[in-house]
Design a protein around this motif. Structure first.
Motif, short mmCIF file in Angstrom:
data_model
loop_
_atom_site.label_atom_id
_atom_site.label_comp_id
_atom_site.label_asym_id
_atom_site.label_seq_id
_atom_site.Cartn_x
_atom_site.Cartn_y
_atom_site.Cartn_z
N ASP A 145 0.73 -1.17 -0.07
CA ASP A 145 0.11 0.06 -0.01
C ASP A 145 0.70 1.20 0.00
O ASP A 145 1.60 1.42 0.62
CB ASP A 145 -0.98 0.08 1.31
N GLY A 146 0.31 2.09 -0.85
CA GLY A 146 1.27 3.51 -0.62
C GLY A 146 1.96 3.52 -1.94
O GLY A 146 2.67 4.69 -1.97
N VAL A 147 2.55 2.53 -2.64
CA VAL A 147 3.68 2.44 -3.74
C VAL A 147 2.92 3.13 -4.66
O VAL A 147 2.17 2.52 -5.61
CB VAL A 147 4.17 1.27 -3.90
N ALA A 148 3.13 4.55 -5.08
CA ALA A 148 2.23 5.24 -6.15
C ALA A 148 2.47 4.67 -7.34
O ALA A 148 3.71 4.25 -7.98
CB ALA A 148 2.81 6.63 -6.22
N LEU A 149 1.31 4.60 -8.17
CA LEU A 149 1.30 4.21 -9.56
C LEU A 149 2.11 4.96 -10.45
O LEU A 149 2.37 4.59 -11.58
CB LEU A 149 -0.19 3.78 -9.74
N ALA A 150 1.90 6.09 -10.22
CA ALA A 150 2.43 7.07 -11.41
C ALA A 150 3.98 7.16 -11.01
O ALA A 150 4.75 8.05 -11.91
CB ALA A 150 1.85 8.41 -10.81
#
Length: 282
Positions: A145-150
């Protein structure tokens, strides 16, 4: 018109942004922008900051940090202008949130808590971040959780692997990663060794290969982004050297054969090593 702007730099920057976004008298381009259209510029400015640091150009770094700050101000102003109250916030709220987060994640600095060393501080930092992620989670919690897709794909791969490693999903050292690298390379070769390779399967296998390369860099305590940047710089130096040698012979890459360019490439490598540049990777 600029004389009526505040003198304090931060206040002045906020006032400039407000004027640019004024729907009646502002800049038409600035007025029509959205979070989605500005996001690529924000990423670009962040990379230009990193580039100035890599070149150790402090004048340029000062300018690029200003450009990046302007991006933060731009996003905050768009949020402040939002017609939807649920999507609205101000620059002051952005700054206040950052202050609260830093104070919360550094209890050894801003409260009576004690941290023994840098390693303990890193552990405490990660624990605070994990708690914050858990508080925001809406579904089943995940270590990822929290690892940004962008994020850029290389950086996201590294972050995903680090998160998984923290909960024990990791190889003990680099050796099995090398074995996995050979395995993935073999699977890619198998996909290529057919009459009509499947583009989707090639994409899948190529992705697996790159993901394992990032994992190997991580196990070797190397930054994969820095390693690839180093390789890019090395290729650029060598290719420019090839172009210089071709010009001396009255040729260009377009007129030279691949064999000619490979010979010049090897000569450039040999010259760099003879000059004592082996530490630079040439």
């Amino acid at each position: 018109m600029s004389g009526d702007l505040p003198q304090r730099p931060m206040d002045r920057l906020l006032a400039i942004m407000a004027r640019l976004r004024d729907p009646d008298t502002g800049c038409p381009w600035d007025v029509e922008q959205t979070f989605a259209t500005i996001a690529p510029y924000t990423l670009e400015e962040a990379y230009e900051v990193a580039d100035a640091i890599a070149r150790d150009d402090m004048d340029d770094l000062r300018d690029e940090l200003g450009d990046l700050l302007f991006q933060v101000v731009f996003h905050a102003r768009m949020a402040e202008d939002s017609p939807d109250p649920a999507r609205r916030f101000t620059f002051d709220e952005v700054a206040a949130g950052s202050c609260a987060k830093m104070e919360r994640r550094h209890p050894h600095v801003f409260s009576q808590a004690e941290i023994a060393d840098a390693e303990a501080q890193t552990q405490a930092w990660e624990e605070h971040k994990a708690a914050e992620r858990a508080a925001k989670a809406t579904g089943e919690p995940s270590a990822l959780d929290g690892v940004a897709l962008a994020l850029p794909a290389l950086l996201r791969a590294l972050k995903l692997q680090r998160r998984a490693a923290r909960v024990g999903f990791d190889w003990p050292d680099w050796r099995p990663v090398v074995d996995k690298l050979h395995e993935e390379l073999g699977e890619l070769a198998e996909e290529l060794d057919v009459e009509t390779p499947n583009p989707d399967r090639l994409l899948d296998e190529m992705g697996d290969l790159l993901f394992v390369c990032v994992n190997l860099a991580r196990k070797l305590d190397l930054d994969p982004e820095a390693a690839l940047r180093h390789a890019n710089d090395k290729f650029s130096r060598r290719f420019k050297g090839v172009e210089a040698r071709l010009r001396a012979c009255g040729q260009t890459p377009e007129t030279a054969t691949l064999e000619d360019m490979e010979a010049h490439w090897q000569a450039v490598k040999a010259a760099a090593r003879a000059a004592g540049n082996s530490s630079s990777g040439d």
